[in-house]
Design a protein around this motif. Structure first.
Motif, PDB file in Angstrom:
ATOM      1  N   PHE A 197       1.218   4.507  -2.633  1.00 37.02           N
ATOM      2  CA  PHE A 197       1.241   5.936  -2.302  1.00 37.02           C
ATOM      3  C   PHE A 197       2.473   6.596  -2.898  1.00 37.02           C
ATOM      4  O   PHE A 197       2.388   7.653  -3.511  1.00 37.02           O
ATOM      5  CB  PHE A 197       1.290   6.138  -0.781  1.00 37.02           C
ATOM      6  CG  PHE A 197      -0.013   5.907  -0.084  1.00 37.02           C
ATOM      7  CD1 PHE A 197      -1.140   5.566  -0.814  1.00 37.02           C
ATOM      8  CD2 PHE A 197      -0.113   6.033   1.279  1.00 37.02           C
ATOM      9  CE1 PHE A 197      -2.341   5.346  -0.183  1.00 37.02           C
ATOM     10  CE2 PHE A 197      -1.315   5.818   1.914  1.00 37.02           C
ATOM     11  CZ  PHE A 197      -2.428   5.472   1.193  1.00 37.02           C
ATOM     12  N   LEU A 228      -5.008  12.248  -0.595  1.00 37.92           N
ATOM     13  CA  LEU A 228      -4.253  12.204  -1.860  1.00 37.92           C
ATOM     14  C   LEU A 228      -5.110  12.715  -3.012  1.00 37.92           C
ATOM     15  O   LEU A 228      -4.643  13.481  -3.853  1.00 37.92           O
ATOM     16  CB  LEU A 228      -3.794  10.773  -2.136  1.00 37.92           C
ATOM     17  CG  LEU A 228      -2.554  10.315  -1.383  1.00 37.92           C
ATOM     18  CD1 LEU A 228      -2.284   8.857  -1.648  1.00 37.92           C
ATOM     19  CD2 LEU A 228      -1.367  11.148  -1.802  1.00 37.92           C
ATOM     20  N   LEU A 283      -0.333   5.434  10.326  1.00 38.72           N
ATOM     21  CA  LEU A 283      -0.493   4.226   9.528  1.00 38.72           C
ATOM     22  C   LEU A 283       0.728   3.328   9.693  1.00 38.72           C
ATOM     23  O   LEU A 283       0.629   2.114   9.827  1.00 38.72           O
ATOM     24  CB  LEU A 283      -0.664   4.636   8.060  1.00 38.72           C
ATOM     25  CG  LEU A 283      -1.028   3.574   7.041  1.00 38.72           C
ATOM     26  CD1 LEU A 283      -2.390   3.020   7.382  1.00 38.72           C
ATOM     27  CD2 LEU A 283      -1.048   4.176   5.664  1.00 38.72           C
ATOM     28  N   TYR A 284       1.904   3.960   9.707  1.00 34.06           N
ATOM     29  CA  TYR A 284       3.156   3.248   9.912  1.00 34.06           C
ATOM     30  C   TYR A 284       3.312   2.770  11.340  1.00 34.06           C
ATOM     31  O   TYR A 284       4.169   1.954  11.622  1.00 34.06           O
ATOM     32  CB  TYR A 284       4.314   4.210   9.649  1.00 34.06           C
ATOM     33  CG  TYR A 284       4.958   4.099   8.305  1.00 34.06           C
ATOM     34  CD1 TYR A 284       4.650   3.075   7.434  1.00 34.06           C
ATOM     35  CD2 TYR A 284       5.899   5.038   7.912  1.00 34.06           C
ATOM     36  CE1 TYR A 284       5.254   3.002   6.210  1.00 34.06           C
ATOM     37  CE2 TYR A 284       6.506   4.967   6.685  1.00 34.06           C
ATOM     38  CZ  TYR A 284       6.177   3.948   5.844  1.00 34.06           C
ATOM     39  OH  TYR A 284       6.780   3.879   4.634  1.00 34.06           O
ATOM     40  N   PHE A 301       2.216   7.030  -6.545  1.00 36.71           N
ATOM     41  CA  PHE A 301       1.245   8.076  -6.839  1.00 36.71           C
ATOM     42  C   PHE A 301       1.879   9.449  -6.665  1.00 36.71           C
ATOM     43  O   PHE A 301       1.790  10.320  -7.542  1.00 36.71           O
ATOM     44  CB  PHE A 301       0.078   7.900  -5.872  1.00 36.71           C
ATOM     45  CG  PHE A 301      -1.099   8.740  -6.177  1.00 36.71           C
ATOM     46  CD1 PHE A 301      -1.962   8.383  -7.200  1.00 36.71           C
ATOM     47  CD2 PHE A 301      -1.348   9.872  -5.446  1.00 36.71           C
ATOM     48  CE1 PHE A 301      -3.046   9.156  -7.483  1.00 36.71           C
ATOM     49  CE2 PHE A 301      -2.446  10.657  -5.731  1.00 36.71           C
ATOM     50  CZ  PHE A 301      -3.299  10.303  -6.747  1.00 36.71           C
ATOM     51  N   MET A 330       0.835  -1.210   0.000  1.00 32.66           N
ATOM     52  CA  MET A 330       0.000   0.000   0.000  1.00 32.66           C
ATOM     53  C   MET A 330       0.865   1.254   0.000  1.00 32.66           C
ATOM     54  O   MET A 330       0.635   2.193  -0.746  1.00 32.66           O
ATOM     55  CB  MET A 330      -0.874  -0.026   1.264  1.00 32.66           C
ATOM     56  CG  MET A 330      -2.048   0.940   1.185  1.00 32.66           C
ATOM     57  SD  MET A 330      -3.132   0.470  -0.151  1.00 32.66           S
ATOM     58  CE  MET A 330      -3.753   2.065  -0.635  1.00 32.66           C
ATOM     59  N   ILE A 331       1.903   1.213   0.867  1.00 31.00           N
ATOM     60  CA  ILE A 331       2.790   2.367   0.967  1.00 31.00           C
ATOM     61  C   ILE A 331       3.460   2.645  -0.379  1.00 31.00           C
ATOM     62  O   ILE A 331       3.610   3.777  -0.805  1.00 31.00           O
ATOM     63  CB  ILE A 331       3.831   2.094   2.075  1.00 31.00           C
ATOM     64  CG1 ILE A 331       3.326   2.531   3.434  1.00 31.00           C
ATOM     65  CG2 ILE A 331       5.129   2.752   1.797  1.00 31.00           C
ATOM     66  CD1 ILE A 331       2.502   3.728   3.535  1.00 31.00           C
ATOM     67  N   ILE A 340      -6.006   4.305   5.915  1.00 30.80           N
ATOM     68  CA  ILE A 340      -5.761   4.222   4.473  1.00 30.80           C
ATOM     69  C   ILE A 340      -6.822   4.996   3.724  1.00 30.80           C
ATOM     70  O   ILE A 340      -6.512   5.771   2.809  1.00 30.80           O
ATOM     71  CB  ILE A 340      -5.724   2.745   4.038  1.00 30.80           C
ATOM     72  CG1 ILE A 340      -4.444   2.098   4.569  1.00 30.80           C
ATOM     73  CG2 ILE A 340      -5.808   2.628   2.538  1.00 30.80           C
ATOM     74  CD1 ILE A 340      -4.186   0.734   4.040  1.00 30.80           C
ATOM     75  N   ILE A 349      -0.062   9.262   7.870  1.00 34.62           N
ATOM     76  CA  ILE A 349       0.850   8.174   7.497  1.00 34.62           C
ATOM     77  C   ILE A 349       1.738   7.795   8.673  1.00 34.62           C
ATOM     78  O   ILE A 349       2.058   6.615   8.864  1.00 34.62           O
ATOM     79  CB  ILE A 349       1.675   8.577   6.258  1.00 34.62           C
ATOM     80  CG1 ILE A 349       0.763   8.525   5.035  1.00 34.62           C
ATOM     81  CG2 ILE A 349       2.844   7.646   6.053  1.00 34.62           C
ATOM     82  CD1 ILE A 349       1.457   8.810   3.760  1.00 34.62           C
TER      83      ILE A 349
END
Lengths: 326, 113, 91, 164
Positions: free
Chosen positions: A5, C10, C50-51, A8, A1-2, C3, C47
């Protein structure tokens, strides 16, 4: 997933870069450049390079935009029409692009632990950092101790760049001639930015110092801290005017910071030699070599921070002084 | 039990925040001129920031990251409107006329008053 | 969930980028840059979670503190220019 | 405007306290060396603030105790207007009617005016375009928000902050 990103964001990066090249209005280019910088920082962050990302943030968010805009104010913001055929440059770039793409076929996969670059000194650094200096951030250890010579060189590059810019922009020595700003620059009648900015400046300075002294534990270090503190002072200069900022932080202090920072770094090395070690071998600085390393790192990081902060502010003031001149 | 409730609340906040971000972005594209687009931007600047950061603070509980998140939120809410003001003011000073609806319809946009 | 939120951010970044490329006025572009800046702060914070590495929040904090400087520089740039133009008109 | 000598001790100490708390919370490491560096950093920041005239206007101090209540009210206001703006943006017809409003600030102090201006910008649907000598120029997305603004609740509440 990262990775999705990251891919993108890289695509956006390419789009922005193309747009920067294609626009003829330089102001628009500067604005797009700051988007480029934001994207770059996000990318570094996603790829787990927090130190580099913080550098990009510290320099890209404030200083770059301000200096670009100062340059635009001097030079005008419309690009000169280009002369001659575009075929030659286009061809060169095309061939180079093909070569680079061809070269990437030999590149190891992203994050592959067996890649050659991870077989050389990196494992040794990772293994020895806890033993030699006992700090969590290996990047700082590599930067300031294992590869201290490189960083010393970089500080002197910053020093030389500062001197070069000052020579090119031809700042007068601070004397009676420099003391007559006809009208104060800075924002007038702008209560909101002024009050909020005044509130922000101490926090920016404190955050810069926090980044400076936590380089061993988290992302950060001298370069980032110098840039952040310089941004705080630049904010003050934007709000209250050049002269006022120079009164709060005089030019002599700035030059003292640049010179003193570089000298401090070098002096640490000399002291190491005097105490019987090699140049920039901090282990001899204290009875306990680990503590000696930590002390050495803190002091040279302070030198780096001082040099960067002083250099950025001197460059900023050089541009601004030039702007005020008819 | 309390954990589950906190979890649910923070997910709801995060989802709403994401929706706010999106709506603001769409507004930035759809609205017809600069001064109206600012409003869309301020939707993402304030409401989305509040929702997303509150959601994350609930998730991380009472800890140091929470304090950092709180500081980030506070500074964002302080600098956001200031930047917006600076921008709107720059546009106003440079002579860009806001179209002011009925009261000063036509002539206001683009002409000299 | 993180996510989903980061995807929303984004997408909004793309929309802001489109606005920055379309213009039409300079101010629209600066506005887009501003939106992009706040979105970056949000994205970095999300993020970091998320990490599971909240110690990386320093980066978002740095942006939250100093992003405004660029926009203020733009304001000063335009003011300077309009002052110069007025000066030129008066001469 | 002289900037030295008029700094009041309570304000300086308050800033020092806020900075020290921020340092401790950001850092999260309680080694003596880092705490010492923290003390140094806080003192340096306060000294810089002093040189830069941070303490020039004293009004800020007197506003502080009433700020939380104001924020709470502002929060609800922001939530309400956010929903409104979101609905407008998502409607296919986009029923906007941009309106300019001139507003006289009831708050006298600089800090009060700034809080008022920024509160207006913070709530979606209204943006402060200009704040000069107590007069605000506000751009509203719809005529309804403009009417609401002219009713003057924000202004009244911001002014109430500085009443002792």
């Amino acid at each position: 997933m990262i990775y999705v990103f990251a891919l993108f964001l890289l695509t956006l990066l390419v789009i922005t870069a193309v747009a920067i090249v294609r626009t003829t209005n330089l102001f628009v280019a500067v604005m797009l450049t700051s988007i480029f910088s934001l994207l770059m920082a996000a990318n570094f962050f996603i790829l787990d390079a927090a130190d580099v990302a913080l550098t990009e943030a510290a320099v890209g968010a404030g200083v770059t935009t301000v200096i670009f805009l100062s340059a635009l104010a001097l030079a005008g913001d419309v690009e000169q029409p280009r002369l001659g055929s575009r075929l030659l440059p286009l061809g060169t770039v095309g061939v180079l692009a093909v070569l680079i793409i061809y070269a990437t076929f030999d590149k190891p996969r992203l994050g592959d632990p067996d890649a050659p670059v991870h077989q050389h000194v990196a494992p040794w650094y990772l293994e020895k950092t806890p033993e030699y200096m006992d700090i969590p951030n290996v990047v700082t250890a590599v930067l300031s101790s294992f590869r201290g010579y490189d960083t010393l060189g970089e500080v002197f590059v910053v020093f030389a760049a500062c001197i070069g810019v000052l020579f090119i922009l031809g700042v007068r020595p601070p004397g009676p001639a420099a003391e007559l700003p006809a009208e104060p620059s800075g924002l007038r009648h702008h209560l909101i930015p002024q009050v909020v900015g005044r509130l922000l400046v101490p926090f920016i300075v404190l955050f810069g110092l926090y980044v400076q002294f936590h380089g061993e534990y988290g992302p950060g270090g001298g370069f980032q801290a110098g840039a952040i503190i310089a941004t705080g002072v630049i904010l003050y200069a934007l709000l209250e005017g050049e002269a006022e900022a120079l009164r709060a932080v005089p030019r002599s202090v700035l030059l003292g910071l640049v010179v003193g920072g570089a000298l401090l770094f070098g002096a640490v090395g000399v002291v190491c030699m005097l105490m019987g070690g090699a140049f920039l071998d901090y282990s001899v600085l204290a009875a306990d070599p680990v503590f000696g390393q930590q002390m050495g790192i803190i002091v040279i990081e302070a030198g780096v921070g001082m040099a960067v902060c002083g250099a950025l502010l001197s460059i900023f003031h050089a541009f601004a002084a030039r702007e005020g001149r008819p | 039990m309390i954990d589950v409730v906190l979890d649910v609340i923070s997910w709801v906040l995060l989802a709403l925040g994401g929706a706010c971000v999106l709506i603001g972005g769409i507004g930035g594209l759809r609205l017809p001129n600069f001064y109206t687009r600012i409003h869309a931007a301020s939707l993402t600047d304030t409401m989305a920031t509040l929702l997303i950061f509150t959601g994350m603070m609930l998730q991380s509980g009472f800890s140091l990251p929470t304090m950092k998140l709180f500081a980030i939120m506070l500074f964002l809410l302080l600098t956001g409107p200031t930047a917006t003001y600076a921008l709107a003011n720059a546009a106003l000073l440079s002579g860009m006329k806001p179209d002011s609806g009925v009261e000063r319809d036509r002539g206001a946009s683009g002409g000299v008053q | 969930m993180y996510i989903l939120v980061s995807i929303a951010i984004l997408v909004t970044m793309v929309l802001a980028l489109v606005r920055a490329l379309l213009g039409p006025t300079v101010y629209d572009r600066v506005l887009a840059v501003n939106v992009f800046g706040t979105k970056t702060v949000l994205l970095l914070s999300v993020i970091a979670f998320l990490y599971g590495r909240p110690d990386f929040l320093d980066l978002a904090l740095a942006y939250a503190l100093i992003n405004v400087v660029g926009i203020l520089a733009v304001l000063e740039f335009f003011q300077d220019r309009s002052r110069k133009q007025q000066g030129a008109d008066n001469d | 405007m002289s900037q030295h000598g008029e700094a009041q001790l309570p304000a300086v100490l308050l800033l020092l306290l806020v900075l020290a708390v921020s340092w401790v919370l950001w850092s999260g490491l309680y080694k003596p060396l880092l705490l010492g560096l923290g003390v140094f950093s806080c003192l340096l920041s306060v000294y810089m603030a002093l040189r830069m005239g941070f303490f020039r206007n004293q009004a800020m101090m007197s506003l502080l105790p009433r700020l939380p209540g104001y924020w709470w009210w502002l929060l609800r206001e922001i939530a309400r207007s956010s929903v409104e703006v979101a609905r407008i943006i998502l409607k296919p017809s986009m029923p906007i009617s941009p309106t300019l409003v001139e507003l006289a600030s009831q708050a006298d102090s600089e800090a009060g005016q700034v809080i008022l201006g920024n509160s207006i910008t913070l709530s979606p649907g209204t943006v402060t375009l200009d704040l000069h000598e107590g007069k605000l120029l506000v751009h509203c997305l719809t005529r309804d928000t403009a009417r609401e603004l002219q009713a003057g609740e924000v202004s009244r509440r911001a002014a109430a902050l500085e009443r002792n």
